[in-house]
Motif scaffolding. Structure first.
Motif, PDB file in Angstrom:
ATOM      1  N   ASN A  96      10.488   1.803   8.346  1.00 39.74           N
ATOM      2  CA  ASN A  96       9.119   2.092   8.761  1.00 39.74           C
ATOM      3  C   ASN A  96       8.211   1.892   7.554  1.00 39.74           C
ATOM      4  OD1 ASN A  96       6.669   3.196   9.534  1.00 39.74           O
ATOM      5  ND2 ASN A  96       7.585   4.975  10.543  1.00 39.74           N
ATOM      6  N   TYR A  97       7.467   0.810   7.547  1.00 38.86           N
ATOM      7  CA  TYR A  97       6.669   0.423   6.380  1.00 38.86           C
ATOM      8  C   TYR A  97       5.583   1.418   5.998  1.00 38.86           C
ATOM      9  CZ  TYR A  97       8.676  -4.304   6.612  1.00 38.86           C
ATOM     10  OH  TYR A  97       9.511  -5.386   6.606  1.00 38.86           O
ATOM     11  N   VAL A  98       5.156   2.266   6.916  1.00 41.05           N
ATOM     12  CA  VAL A  98       4.087   3.228   6.605  1.00 41.05           C
ATOM     13  C   VAL A  98       4.609   4.638   6.347  1.00 41.05           C
ATOM     14  CG1 VAL A  98       2.300   1.933   7.813  1.00 41.05           C
ATOM     15  CG2 VAL A  98       3.597   3.668   9.045  1.00 41.05           C
ATOM     16  N   ASP A  99       5.911   4.822   6.411  1.00 40.96           N
ATOM     17  CA  ASP A  99       6.519   6.136   6.205  1.00 40.96           C
ATOM     18  C   ASP A  99       6.687   6.402   4.707  1.00 40.96           C
ATOM     19  OD1 ASP A  99       8.079   8.429   6.061  1.00 40.96           O
ATOM     20  OD2 ASP A  99       9.500   7.774   7.589  1.00 40.96           O
ATOM     21  N   LYS A 100       5.763   7.192   4.147  1.00 41.36           N
ATOM     22  CA  LYS A 100       5.817   7.480   2.717  1.00 41.36           C
ATOM     23  C   LYS A 100       7.065   8.264   2.336  1.00 41.36           C
ATOM     24  CE  LYS A 100       2.148   8.962   0.698  1.00 41.36           C
ATOM     25  NZ  LYS A 100       0.873   9.618   0.365  1.00 41.36           N
ATOM     26  N   ASN A 101       7.563   9.101   3.239  1.00 42.71           N
ATOM     27  CA  ASN A 101       8.776   9.862   2.929  1.00 42.71           C
ATOM     28  C   ASN A 101       9.982   8.943   2.785  1.00 42.71           C
ATOM     29  OD1 ASN A 101       7.549  12.415   2.905  1.00 42.71           O
ATOM     30  ND2 ASN A 101       7.652  12.541   5.127  1.00 42.71           N
ATOM     31  N   GLU A 102      10.121   7.987   3.697  1.00 45.19           N
ATOM     32  CA  GLU A 102      11.230   7.025   3.594  1.00 45.19           C
ATOM     33  C   GLU A 102      11.100   6.217   2.307  1.00 45.19           C
ATOM     34  OE1 GLU A 102      13.290   3.173   5.815  1.00 45.19           O
ATOM     35  OE2 GLU A 102      11.398   3.954   6.607  1.00 45.19           O
ATOM     36  N   MET A 103       9.882   5.757   2.023  1.00 48.00           N
ATOM     37  CA  MET A 103       9.660   4.952   0.824  1.00 48.00           C
ATOM     38  C   MET A 103      10.002   5.757  -0.423  1.00 48.00           C
ATOM     39  SD  MET A 103       8.736   2.002  -0.362  1.00 48.00           S
ATOM     40  CE  MET A 103       7.784   1.210   0.941  1.00 48.00           C
ATOM     41  N   LYS A 104       9.536   6.992  -0.483  1.00 52.67           N
ATOM     42  CA  LYS A 104       9.792   7.823  -1.656  1.00 52.67           C
ATOM     43  C   LYS A 104      11.287   8.089  -1.823  1.00 52.67           C
ATOM     44  CE  LYS A 104       8.117  12.017  -3.897  1.00 52.67           C
ATOM     45  NZ  LYS A 104       7.195  13.154  -3.765  1.00 52.67           N
ATOM     46  N   GLU A 105      11.951   8.390  -0.713  1.00 54.66           N
ATOM     47  CA  GLU A 105      13.390   8.678  -0.746  1.00 54.66           C
ATOM     48  C   GLU A 105      14.196   7.500  -1.279  1.00 54.66           C
ATOM     49  OE1 GLU A 105      16.537   8.747   2.797  1.00 54.66           O
ATOM     50  OE2 GLU A 105      15.135  10.427   2.899  1.00 54.66           O
ATOM     51  N   LYS A 106      13.795   6.294  -0.916  1.00 53.46           N
ATOM     52  CA  LYS A 106      14.551   5.109  -1.315  1.00 53.46           C
ATOM     53  C   LYS A 106      14.088   4.509  -2.635  1.00 53.46           C
ATOM     54  CE  LYS A 106      15.927   3.939   3.371  1.00 53.46           C
ATOM     55  NZ  LYS A 106      15.866   2.934   4.447  1.00 53.46           N
ATOM     56  N   LEU A 107      12.795   4.617  -2.935  1.00 50.99           N
ATOM     57  CA  LEU A 107      12.250   4.002  -4.142  1.00 50.99           C
ATOM     58  C   LEU A 107      12.417   4.871  -5.384  1.00 50.99           C
ATOM     59  CD1 LEU A 107      10.649   1.560  -5.219  1.00 50.99           C
ATOM     60  CD2 LEU A 107       8.557   2.775  -4.620  1.00 50.99           C
ATOM     61  N   GLN A 108      12.249   6.173  -5.257  1.00 49.00           N
ATOM     62  CA  GLN A 108      12.270   7.057  -6.419  1.00 49.00           C
ATOM     63  C   GLN A 108      13.545   6.941  -7.252  1.00 49.00           C
ATOM     64  OE1 GLN A 108      11.600  11.207  -5.501  1.00 49.00           O
ATOM     65  NE2 GLN A 108      11.115  11.683  -7.625  1.00 49.00           N
ATOM     66  N   MET A 122       0.826  -1.209   0.000  1.00 43.76           N
ATOM     67  CA  MET A 122       0.000   0.000   0.000  1.00 43.76           C
ATOM     68  C   MET A 122       0.859   1.257   0.000  1.00 43.76           C
ATOM     69  SD  MET A 122      -3.297  -0.977   2.374  1.00 43.76           S
ATOM     70  CE  MET A 122      -2.347  -1.274   3.833  1.00 43.76           C
ATOM     71  N   THR A 123       1.949   1.252   0.755  1.00 45.85           N
ATOM     72  CA  THR A 123       2.838   2.413   0.790  1.00 45.85           C
ATOM     73  C   THR A 123       3.545   2.589  -0.555  1.00 45.85           C
ATOM     74  OG1 THR A 123       3.162   2.042   3.159  1.00 45.85           O
ATOM     75  CG2 THR A 123       4.691   3.546   2.075  1.00 45.85           C
ATOM     76  N   ILE A 124       3.999   1.508  -1.137  1.00 43.63           N
ATOM     77  CA  ILE A 124       4.654   1.561  -2.454  1.00 43.63           C
ATOM     78  C   ILE A 124       3.686   2.124  -3.493  1.00 43.63           C
ATOM     79  CG2 ILE A 124       5.574   0.162  -4.363  1.00 43.63           C
ATOM     80  CD1 ILE A 124       6.596  -1.802  -2.129  1.00 43.63           C
ATOM     81  N   GLU A 125       2.462   1.584  -3.531  1.00 40.59           N
ATOM     82  CA  GLU A 125       1.480   2.036  -4.516  1.00 40.59           C
ATOM     83  C   GLU A 125       1.148   3.511  -4.341  1.00 40.59           C
ATOM     84  OE1 GLU A 125      -0.843  -2.144  -5.464  1.00 40.59           O
ATOM     85  OE2 GLU A 125      -1.591  -0.882  -3.821  1.00 40.59           O
ATOM     86  N   SER A 126       1.065   3.973  -3.107  1.00 43.14           N
ATOM     87  CA  SER A 126       0.786   5.384  -2.844  1.00 43.14           C
ATOM     88  C   SER A 126       1.903   6.275  -3.381  1.00 43.14           C
ATOM     89  CB  SER A 126       0.599   5.599  -1.344  1.00 43.14           C
ATOM     90  OG  SER A 126       0.372   6.944  -1.058  1.00 43.14           O
ATOM     91  N   VAL A 127       3.141   5.879  -3.136  1.00 35.64           N
ATOM     92  CA  VAL A 127       4.292   6.651  -3.612  1.00 35.64           C
ATOM     93  C   VAL A 127       4.362   6.621  -5.139  1.00 35.64           C
ATOM     94  CG1 VAL A 127       6.824   6.701  -3.668  1.00 35.64           C
ATOM     95  CG2 VAL A 127       5.623   6.470  -1.480  1.00 35.64           C
ATOM     96  N   LEU A 128       4.110   5.476  -5.734  1.00 33.58           N
ATOM     97  CA  LEU A 128       4.129   5.384  -7.199  1.00 33.58           C
ATOM     98  C   LEU A 128       3.078   6.294  -7.824  1.00 33.58           C
ATOM     99  CD1 LEU A 128       4.614   1.533  -7.706  1.00 33.58           C
ATOM    100  CD2 LEU A 128       6.317   3.327  -8.073  1.00 33.58           C
ATOM    101  N   ARG A 129       1.889   6.358  -7.208  1.00 36.20           N
ATOM    102  CA  ARG A 129       0.844   7.269  -7.718  1.00 36.20           C
ATOM    103  C   ARG A 129       1.326   8.708  -7.671  1.00 36.20           C
ATOM    104  NH1 ARG A 129      -2.587   3.715  -5.141  1.00 36.20           N
ATOM    105  NH2 ARG A 129      -2.641   4.947  -3.227  1.00 36.20           N
ATOM    106  N   GLU A 130       1.950   9.094  -6.545  1.00 39.16           N
ATOM    107  CA  GLU A 130       2.473  10.455  -6.416  1.00 39.16           C
ATOM    108  C   GLU A 130       3.506  10.762  -7.487  1.00 39.16           C
ATOM    109  OE1 GLU A 130       4.074  11.303  -2.559  1.00 39.16           O
ATOM    110  OE2 GLU A 130       2.197  10.856  -1.537  1.00 39.16           O
TER     111      GLU A 130
END
Length: 89
Positions: A72-84, A19-27
């Protein structure tokens, strides 16, 4: 592009990651398939990117694909920083 969200059992944590990955990908405006898997299945599964905890990342290092570790699996900022940087290559 296929992204694999991996946890120990393939249920709870991987669903939160997904869910966090999908949210970041949408952004980011990026289209990708995000699947969930347990660690055993992930070893046999094909993917372009794997997202997991540091505990499981070492078990997946031989996959020859980028393995992103998340604290932190729900931290969108961490996910975005690492995934982008990985998805925009």
């Amino acid at each position: 592009m296929k992204i694999l969200a991996v946890c120990g059992m393939g249920f709870g944590s991987s669903m939160v990651l997904r869910m966090t990955i999908e949210s970041v990908l949408r952004e980011l405006g990026i289209t990708a398939t995000v699947a969930t898997a347990d660690i055993g299945t992930a070893k046999a599964e094909t993917a372009d990117i794997i997202v997991t905890s540091s505990e499981f990342a070492t078990m997946l290092a031989d996959k020859n694909v980028p393995v992103i570790t998340i604290t932190n699996y729900v931290d969108k900022n961490e996910m975005k920083e690492k995934l982008q940087p990985v998805v925009q290559k």
